[in-house]
Each structure stands twice: as C-alpha cells, then as structure tokens.
Design a protein around this motif. Structure first.
Motif, PDB file in Angstrom:
ATOM      1  N   PHE A 167       0.853  -1.199   0.000  1.00  0.00           N
ATOM      2  CA  PHE A 167       0.000   0.000   0.000  1.00  0.00           C
ATOM      3  C   PHE A 167       0.880   1.237   0.000  1.00  0.00           C
ATOM      4  O   PHE A 167       1.943   1.258   0.618  1.00  0.00           O
ATOM      5  N   ASN A 168       0.390   2.299  -0.634  1.00  0.00           N
ATOM      6  CA  ASN A 168       1.084   3.577  -0.494  1.00  0.00           C
ATOM      7  C   ASN A 168       0.610   4.244   0.806  1.00  0.00           C
ATOM      8  O   ASN A 168      -0.313   3.771   1.468  1.00  0.00           O
ATOM      9  N   ARG A 169       1.240   5.313   1.158  1.00  0.00           N
ATOM     10  CA  ARG A 169       0.931   5.975   2.429  1.00  0.00           C
ATOM     11  C   ARG A 169      -0.536   6.389   2.519  1.00  0.00           C
ATOM     12  O   ARG A 169      -1.181   6.219   3.550  1.00  0.00           O
ATOM     13  N   ARG A 170      -1.070   6.951   1.442  1.00  0.00           N
ATOM     14  CA  ARG A 170      -2.461   7.403   1.442  1.00  0.00           C
ATOM     15  C   ARG A 170      -3.407   6.232   1.717  1.00  0.00           C
ATOM     16  O   ARG A 170      -4.361   6.351   2.481  1.00  0.00           O
ATOM     17  N   GLN A 171      -3.150   5.088   1.108  1.00  0.00           N
ATOM     18  CA  GLN A 171      -4.000   3.920   1.314  1.00  0.00           C
ATOM     19  C   GLN A 171      -3.922   3.428   2.760  1.00  0.00           C
ATOM     20  O   GLN A 171      -4.948   3.057   3.351  1.00  0.00           O
ATOM     21  N   GLU A 194      -7.842   5.276   9.218  1.00  0.00           N
ATOM     22  CA  GLU A 194      -8.925   6.212   9.513  1.00  0.00           C
ATOM     23  C   GLU A 194     -10.309   5.593   9.357  1.00  0.00           C
ATOM     24  O   GLU A 194     -11.278   6.099   9.926  1.00  0.00           O
ATOM     25  N   SER A 195     -10.420   4.492   8.640  1.00  0.00           N
ATOM     26  CA  SER A 195     -11.721   3.825   8.505  1.00  0.00           C
ATOM     27  C   SER A 195     -12.183   3.224   9.831  1.00  0.00           C
ATOM     28  O   SER A 195     -13.380   3.062  10.052  1.00  0.00           O
ATOM     29  N   VAL A 196     -11.240   2.906  10.720  1.00  0.00           N
ATOM     30  CA  VAL A 196     -11.612   2.350  12.030  1.00  0.00           C
ATOM     31  C   VAL A 196     -11.160   3.210  13.199  1.00  0.00           C
ATOM     32  O   VAL A 196     -11.629   3.044  14.314  1.00  0.00           O
ATOM     33  N   ASN A 197     -10.237   4.126  12.944  1.00  0.00           N
ATOM     34  CA  ASN A 197      -9.674   4.969  14.007  1.00  0.00           C
ATOM     35  C   ASN A 197      -9.422   6.372  13.447  1.00  0.00           C
ATOM     36  O   ASN A 197      -8.286   6.773  13.236  1.00  0.00           O
TER      37      ASN A 197
END
Length: 95
Positions: A75-79, A85-88
């Motif tokens: 994954f890249n950093r954004r991913q 952020e989807s869970v925290n």
C-alpha cells in the motif's frame, strides 16, 4: 476434545505525529508490539520511536496474516492512512 484455535493479529504502529508507520503480525499482541517497538527503536533514532498502536486486525491463521501483511506493505501511504482512519479516525492509541 476441545480444539484451541490460535488467533493472529496484524497491527500498525505509528510515531507520535503519524510520520512513520510500521506493520507487524503476532499471535501475542502485547508481547509482539513491545518486541516490535524495541527492534525498531534500535534501528531508528529516538525521535522516530513508534509509540501508538493505531490499527489491529484479527486473523484466523498465520498464512493469511502474513499474506495480509505483505499486501499492506504494498500500500502507499495514502492507502494506509485511509485504512487506519476507517476504524480509528482520530488516530488514538488503541493499546
């Protein structure tokens, strides 16, 4: 007969200001994270110490856990940030 199923944890540690992220897999979350922090601290300067557990997944077998870790490493950093952020969303330490 009782069969105990071992659970594996995929986790992401973050530095204080979220600049550095590190991904790991362990069957003992508390021990695995403290070991990971010690190893990373030796390699990095003190200011880059990974301090916060910001993401955890429970996975049923070690092969799936390692495969998931390898996938996240691509994954890249954004991913990675979106996943965390989807869970925290506030990047609070969950340890």
């Amino acid at each position: 007969m009782i069969l105990l199923m071992e659970i594996y944890f995929l986790y992401i540690l973050s530095s204080r200001h979220h600049r550095y992220l590190s991904i790991g897999v362990t069957s003992d979350l508390k021990h695995g994270i403290s070991r990971h922090r010690r190893l990373v601290t030796r390699k990095l300067k003190r200011r880059r110490v990974l301090q916060k557990l910001v993401y955890v997944e429970c996975i049923k077998n070690v092969e799936e856990a390692v495969e998931r870790k390898l996938r996240l490493n691509r994954f890249n950093r954004r991913q990675l940030c979106q996943l965390i952020e989807s869970v925290n969303p506030s990047w609070d330490s969950i340890s």
